[in-house]
Design a protein around this motif. Structure first.
Motif, PDB file in Angstrom:
ATOM      1  N   VAL A   1     -10.147  -1.173  57.926  1.00  0.00           N
ATOM      2  CA  VAL A   1      -9.161  -0.161  57.556  1.00  0.00           C
ATOM      3  C   VAL A   1      -8.680  -0.444  56.139  1.00  0.00           C
ATOM      4  CG1 VAL A   1      -6.909   0.833  58.066  1.00  0.00           C
ATOM      5  CG2 VAL A   1      -8.439   0.160  59.936  1.00  0.00           C
ATOM      6  N   GLN A   2      -8.754   0.570  55.311  1.00  0.00           N
ATOM      7  CA  GLN A   2      -8.258   0.427  53.940  1.00  0.00           C
ATOM      8  C   GLN A   2      -6.975   1.227  53.796  1.00  0.00           C
ATOM      9  OE1 GLN A   2     -11.671   1.653  51.560  1.00  0.00           O
ATOM     10  NE2 GLN A   2     -12.266  -0.491  51.315  1.00  0.00           N
ATOM     11  N   LEU A   3      -6.035   0.637  53.078  1.00  0.00           N
ATOM     12  CA  LEU A   3      -4.732   1.252  52.914  1.00  0.00           C
ATOM     13  C   LEU A   3      -4.436   1.422  51.432  1.00  0.00           C
ATOM     14  CD1 LEU A   3      -2.765  -0.920  55.496  1.00  0.00           C
ATOM     15  CD2 LEU A   3      -3.848   1.284  55.891  1.00  0.00           C
ATOM     16  N   GLN A   4      -3.888   2.566  51.086  1.00  0.00           N
ATOM     17  CA  GLN A   4      -3.566   2.847  49.692  1.00  0.00           C
ATOM     18  C   GLN A   4      -2.117   3.328  49.617  1.00  0.00           C
ATOM     19  OE1 GLN A   4      -5.593   2.538  46.757  1.00  0.00           O
ATOM     20  NE2 GLN A   4      -3.547   2.820  45.901  1.00  0.00           N
ATOM     21  N   ALA A   5      -1.282   2.499  49.020  1.00  0.00           N
ATOM     22  CA  ALA A   5       0.125   2.857  48.861  1.00  0.00           C
ATOM     23  C   ALA A   5       0.347   3.502  47.506  1.00  0.00           C
ATOM     24  CB  ALA A   5       0.996   1.622  49.000  1.00  0.00           C
ATOM     25  N   SER A   6       1.275   4.440  47.474  1.00  0.00           N
ATOM     26  CA  SER A   6       1.611   5.115  46.219  1.00  0.00           C
ATOM     27  C   SER A   6       3.040   5.613  46.292  1.00  0.00           C
ATOM     28  CB  SER A   6       0.651   6.282  45.967  1.00  0.00           C
ATOM     29  OG  SER A   6       0.748   7.242  47.005  1.00  0.00           O
ATOM     30  N   GLY A   7       3.549   6.062  45.134  1.00  0.00           N
ATOM     31  CA  GLY A   7       4.862   6.680  45.111  1.00  0.00           C
ATOM     32  C   GLY A   7       5.960   5.849  44.490  1.00  0.00           C
ATOM     33  N   GLY A   8       5.646   4.621  44.101  1.00  0.00           N
ATOM     34  CA  GLY A   8       6.663   3.795  43.482  1.00  0.00           C
ATOM     35  C   GLY A   8       7.032   4.306  42.098  1.00  0.00           C
ATOM     36  N   GLY A   9       8.087   3.748  41.551  1.00  0.00           N
ATOM     37  CA  GLY A   9       8.516   4.153  40.229  1.00  0.00           C
ATOM     38  C   GLY A   9       9.883   3.600  39.894  1.00  0.00           C
ATOM     39  N   LEU A  10      10.442   4.133  38.824  1.00  0.00           N
ATOM     40  CA  LEU A  10      11.764   3.731  38.361  1.00  0.00           C
ATOM     41  C   LEU A  10      12.773   4.798  38.760  1.00  0.00           C
ATOM     42  CD1 LEU A  10      13.655   1.932  36.632  1.00  0.00           C
ATOM     43  CD2 LEU A  10      12.910   3.278  34.651  1.00  0.00           C
ATOM     44  N   VAL A  11      13.862   4.379  39.373  1.00  0.00           N
ATOM     45  CA  VAL A  11      14.882   5.324  39.820  1.00  0.00           C
ATOM     46  C   VAL A  11      16.254   4.682  39.624  1.00  0.00           C
ATOM     47  CG1 VAL A  11      14.787   4.523  42.218  1.00  0.00           C
ATOM     48  CG2 VAL A  11      15.551   6.856  41.724  1.00  0.00           C
ATOM     49  N   GLN A  12      17.246   5.505  39.394  1.00  0.00           N
ATOM     50  CA  GLN A  12      18.610   4.989  39.255  1.00  0.00           C
ATOM     51  C   GLN A  12      19.204   4.694  40.624  1.00  0.00           C
ATOM     52  OE1 GLN A  12      20.777   7.890  36.887  1.00  0.00           O
ATOM     53  NE2 GLN A  12      20.402   6.672  35.030  1.00  0.00           N
ATOM     54  N   ALA A  13      20.141   3.796  40.649  1.00  0.00           N
ATOM     55  CA  ALA A  13      20.844   3.487  41.891  1.00  0.00           C
ATOM     56  C   ALA A  13      21.455   4.760  42.462  1.00  0.00           C
ATOM     57  CB  ALA A  13      21.928   2.445  41.640  1.00  0.00           C
TER      58      ALA A  13
ATOM     59  N   TYR B   1      -4.190  -5.634  58.191  1.00  0.00           N
ATOM     60  CA  TYR B   1      -4.675  -4.880  57.041  1.00  0.00           C
ATOM     61  C   TYR B   1      -3.518  -4.619  56.088  1.00  0.00           C
ATOM     62  CZ  TYR B   1      -8.346  -4.109  60.454  1.00  0.00           C
ATOM     63  OH  TYR B   1      -9.319  -4.291  61.403  1.00  0.00           O
ATOM     64  N   TRP B   2      -3.818  -4.824  54.807  1.00  0.00           N
ATOM     65  CA  TRP B   2      -2.791  -4.673  53.792  1.00  0.00           C
ATOM     66  C   TRP B   2      -3.315  -3.846  52.632  1.00  0.00           C
ATOM     67  CZ3 TRP B   2       2.174  -6.594  54.098  1.00  0.00           C
ATOM     68  CH2 TRP B   2       2.433  -7.430  55.201  1.00  0.00           C
ATOM     69  N   GLY B   3      -2.451  -3.013  52.105  1.00  0.00           N
ATOM     70  CA  GLY B   3      -2.775  -2.282  50.897  1.00  0.00           C
ATOM     71  C   GLY B   3      -2.234  -3.013  49.683  1.00  0.00           C
ATOM     72  N   LYS B   4      -2.673  -2.589  48.516  1.00  0.00           N
ATOM     73  CA  LYS B   4      -2.067  -3.095  47.293  1.00  0.00           C
ATOM     74  C   LYS B   4      -0.672  -2.508  47.201  1.00  0.00           C
ATOM     75  CE  LYS B   4      -6.390  -3.625  44.766  1.00  0.00           C
ATOM     76  NZ  LYS B   4      -7.175  -3.223  43.581  1.00  0.00           N
ATOM     77  N   GLY B   5       0.226  -3.234  46.639  1.00  0.00           N
ATOM     78  CA  GLY B   5       1.603  -2.795  46.603  1.00  0.00           C
ATOM     79  C   GLY B   5       1.875  -1.729  45.558  1.00  0.00           C
ATOM     80  N   THR B   6       3.032  -1.126  45.717  1.00  0.00           N
ATOM     81  CA  THR B   6       3.522  -0.182  44.731  1.00  0.00           C
ATOM     82  C   THR B   6       4.927  -0.619  44.330  1.00  0.00           C
ATOM     83  OG1 THR B   6       3.878   2.174  44.259  1.00  0.00           O
ATOM     84  CG2 THR B   6       4.391   1.450  46.491  1.00  0.00           C
ATOM     85  N   LEU B   7       5.173  -0.631  43.025  1.00  0.00           N
ATOM     86  CA  LEU B   7       6.421  -1.186  42.510  1.00  0.00           C
ATOM     87  C   LEU B   7       7.542  -0.161  42.527  1.00  0.00           C
ATOM     88  CD1 LEU B   7       7.989  -3.486  41.099  1.00  0.00           C
ATOM     89  CD2 LEU B   7       7.097  -2.603  38.928  1.00  0.00           C
ATOM     90  N   VAL B   8       8.658  -0.565  43.097  1.00  0.00           N
ATOM     91  CA  VAL B   8       9.880   0.234  43.085  1.00  0.00           C
ATOM     92  C   VAL B   8      10.930  -0.524  42.284  1.00  0.00           C
ATOM     93  CG1 VAL B   8      11.760   1.174  44.472  1.00  0.00           C
ATOM     94  CG2 VAL B   8       9.391   1.354  45.277  1.00  0.00           C
TER      95      VAL B   8
END
Length: 118
Positions: A1-13, A107-114
């Motif tokens: 099983v392959q996992l693909q994470a997405s959607g991270g980014g920079l956001v204000q508190a 199974y682990w995906g690569k991370g996405t930075l928040v």
């Protein structure tokens, strides 16, 4: 099983982000974990594919919502009221148990930075 994470980014508190995790196959449960700089990986939330039963860490309960789209084999993490302490790399994982323990997930995906700015 392959996992693909997405959607991270920079956001204000106080802001929101939605993370997605697309899976190439199905496991019993999917989880989100995060790791901040200099800290250990910690559990965030998990969901069972079939029943939709969910599980949250106390630190995110009431602010984060995990959901899944069975047709798209995708799990989402809606993050609201973000705080600076939510800053981390977020990982999605698949495993055979609805668990808060990272070693229960195979199974682990690569991370996405928040990054949450205060």
């Amino acid at each position: 099983v392959q996992l693909q994470a997405s959607g991270g980014g920079l956001v204000q508190a106080g802001g929101s982000l939605r993370l997605s995790c697309a899976a190439s196959g199905r496991t019993l449960a999917m989880g989100w974990f995060r790791q901040a700089p200099g800290k250990e990986r910690e559990f965030v939330s998990a969901i069972k594919w079939n029943s939709g039963i969910t599980y949250y860490a106390d630190s995110v309960k009431g602010r984060f919502t995990i959901s899944r789209d069975n047709a798209k084999n995708t799990v989402y993490l809606q993050m609201n009221s973000l705080k600076s302490e939510d800053t981390a790399i977020y990982y999605c994982a698949g495993g055979g148990l609805l668990s808060n323990r990272y070693n229960e997930y195979n199974y682990w995906g690569k991370g996405t930075l928040v990054t949450v700015s205060s």
